[in-house]
Design a protein around this motif. Structure first.
Motif, PDB file in Angstrom:
ATOM      1  N   UNK A 262      19.042  10.319   1.353  1.00  0.00           N
ATOM      2  CA  UNK A 262      19.697   9.515   0.321  1.00  0.00           C
ATOM      3  C   UNK A 262      19.097   9.621  -1.066  1.00  0.00           C
ATOM      4  N   UNK A 263      17.917  10.256  -1.182  1.00  0.00           N
ATOM      5  CA  UNK A 263      17.282  10.400  -2.492  1.00  0.00           C
ATOM      6  C   UNK A 263      16.843   9.085  -3.097  1.00  0.00           C
ATOM      7  N   UNK A 264      16.386   8.152  -2.239  1.00  0.00           N
ATOM      8  CA  UNK A 264      15.964   6.841  -2.741  1.00  0.00           C
ATOM      9  C   UNK A 264      14.649   6.417  -2.091  1.00  0.00           C
ATOM     10  N   UNK A 265      13.939   5.525  -2.782  1.00  0.00           N
ATOM     11  CA  UNK A 265      12.731   4.905  -2.238  1.00  0.00           C
ATOM     12  C   UNK A 265      12.795   3.401  -2.475  1.00  0.00           C
ATOM     13  N   UNK A 266      11.913   2.663  -1.810  1.00  0.00           N
ATOM     14  CA  UNK A 266      11.893   1.200  -1.930  1.00  0.00           C
ATOM     15  C   UNK A 266      10.881   0.763  -2.983  1.00  0.00           C
ATOM     16  N   UNK A 267      11.297  -0.120  -3.880  1.00  0.00           N
ATOM     17  CA  UNK A 267      10.400  -0.683  -4.888  1.00  0.00           C
ATOM     18  C   UNK A 267       9.761  -1.939  -4.306  1.00  0.00           C
ATOM     19  N   UNK A 268       8.441  -1.952  -4.236  1.00  0.00           N
ATOM     20  CA  UNK A 268       7.724  -3.056  -3.594  1.00  0.00           C
ATOM     21  C   UNK A 268       7.390  -4.191  -4.551  1.00  0.00           C
ATOM     22  N   UNK A 269       7.074  -3.864  -5.811  1.00  0.00           N
ATOM     23  CA  UNK A 269       6.719  -4.920  -6.756  1.00  0.00           C
ATOM     24  C   UNK A 269       5.824  -4.413  -7.867  1.00  0.00           C
ATOM     25  N   UNK A 270       5.451  -5.349  -8.767  1.00  0.00           N
ATOM     26  CA  UNK A 270       4.661  -5.009  -9.947  1.00  0.00           C
ATOM     27  C   UNK A 270       3.178  -4.844  -9.611  1.00  0.00           C
ATOM     28  N   UNK A 271       2.522  -4.033 -10.405  1.00  0.00           N
ATOM     29  CA  UNK A 271       1.064  -3.880 -10.343  1.00  0.00           C
ATOM     30  C   UNK A 271       0.531  -3.890 -11.781  1.00  0.00           C
ATOM     31  N   UNK A 272      -0.768  -4.244 -11.966  1.00  0.00           N
ATOM     32  CA  UNK A 272      -1.742  -4.640 -10.942  1.00  0.00           C
ATOM     33  C   UNK A 272      -1.573  -6.107 -10.553  1.00  0.00           C
ATOM     34  N   UNK A 273      -2.330  -6.508  -9.530  1.00  0.00           N
ATOM     35  CA  UNK A 273      -2.327  -7.898  -9.070  1.00  0.00           C
ATOM     36  C   UNK A 273      -3.576  -8.605  -9.585  1.00  0.00           C
ATOM     37  N   UNK A 274      -3.451  -9.883  -9.885  1.00  0.00           N
ATOM     38  CA  UNK A 274      -4.597 -10.664 -10.360  1.00  0.00           C
ATOM     39  C   UNK A 274      -5.633 -10.765  -9.257  1.00  0.00           C
ATOM     40  N   UNK A 275      -6.894 -10.506  -9.610  1.00  0.00           N
ATOM     41  CA  UNK A 275      -7.971 -10.613  -8.634  1.00  0.00           C
ATOM     42  C   UNK A 275      -8.156 -12.047  -8.190  1.00  0.00           C
ATOM     43  N   UNK A 276      -8.450 -12.218  -6.923  1.00  0.00           N
ATOM     44  CA  UNK A 276      -8.790 -13.547  -6.421  1.00  0.00           C
ATOM     45  C   UNK A 276     -10.231 -13.864  -6.808  1.00  0.00           C
ATOM     46  N   UNK A 277     -10.468 -15.089  -7.247  1.00  0.00           N
ATOM     47  CA  UNK A 277     -11.840 -15.500  -7.549  1.00  0.00           C
ATOM     48  C   UNK A 277     -12.582 -15.725  -6.246  1.00  0.00           C
ATOM     49  N   UNK A 278     -13.914 -15.790  -6.316  1.00  0.00           N
ATOM     50  CA  UNK A 278     -14.710 -16.054  -5.125  1.00  0.00           C
ATOM     51  C   UNK A 278     -14.332 -17.403  -4.510  1.00  0.00           C
ATOM     52  N   UNK A 279     -14.020 -18.363  -5.381  1.00  0.00           N
ATOM     53  CA  UNK A 279     -13.634 -19.699  -4.905  1.00  0.00           C
ATOM     54  C   UNK A 279     -12.332 -19.620  -4.119  1.00  0.00           C
TER      55      UNK A 279
END
Length: 218
Positions: free
Chosen positions: A192-209
């Motif tokens: 089909x000549x298509x791929x799936x778009x998963x979402x935006x990058x980058x992702x915000x890092x999780x803090x240690x807390x």
């Protein structure tokens, strides 16, 4: 069969971007502001893990690749270069506004082009060839996670033409150093000549807390 995950990222800013110029084939490096912005994104966010990075041959992309993925193999793919704006390259809207050929170009269309430049159809064709070249290399080397560092025009049209869900190119506009993660099912791509778009990058890092809170919930 495993899917191939690819992260497509727009390069950092150049002085041409900061001056709102049409910058296609002009080989500008990142500005200091562009370098600082990409470094800040890396400090404050997380990009997906990759084995290899494929980049446009232009300096702004090669430099961005080295900043985001400093310890990864980088391979230059000529077909990932930005659209050739011909005689409009390096000029601002104000400089071009009074030209009839510029007004005609703004009407759009797959086969409309600036003098000395390329059409959107031509750009999409070489982008498709470049993407197939990348997939072939990934398959040959057993790579399932990679990144592509390219230009805004290439990113938006690649996602609009080949990505699901279907959206207009401008709906994929993103900031410098940002982009999208995609998943490629080879059977779907080949039929089909298509791929799936998963979402935006980058992702915000999780803090240690935050990480400790998540651990507690588990």
């Amino acid at each position: 069969m495993r899917n191939y995950r690819i992260t497509i990222i727009r390069h950092g800013q150049t002085e041409g971007n900061e001056k709102a110029l049409y910058i296609g084939k002009t080989d500008l490096p990142l500005s200091q502001k562009g370098v600082d912005e990409v470094k800040a994104l890396c400090d404050e966010n997380e990009y997906p893990w990759v084995t290899k990075v494929y980049t446009s041959p232009l300096k702004r992309c090669v430099q961005t690749a080295a900043l985001i993925f400093p310890d990864k193999e980088i391979s230059v793919v000529d077909g990932l270069a930005e659209m050739d704006f011909g005689d409009f390259d390096g000029k601002s809207v104000d400089e071009l506004a009074g030209l009839d050929e510029y007004k005609e170009w703004l009407k759009g269309g797959l086969d409309n082009k600036a003098h000395g430049g390329e059409t959107i159809r031509e750009m999409i064709g070489r982008t498709l060839a470049a993407f197939n070249e990348i997939l072939t290399d990934m398959m040959d080397d057993g790579i399932y996670d990679a990144a592509i560092i390219t230009h805004s025009g290439i990113l938006m049209n690649m996602l609009s033409c080949f990505g699901l869900p279907r959206m207009e190119p401008m709906e994929f506009a993103c900031g410098a150093g940002e982009g999208y993660a995609i998943s490629v099912d080879l059977r779907l791509w080949q039929t089909g000549g298509v791929f799936e778009i998963l979402g935006r990058v980058p992702c915000i890092k999780e803090s240690e807390e935050d990480e400790e809170t998540d651990s507690g919930r588990r």
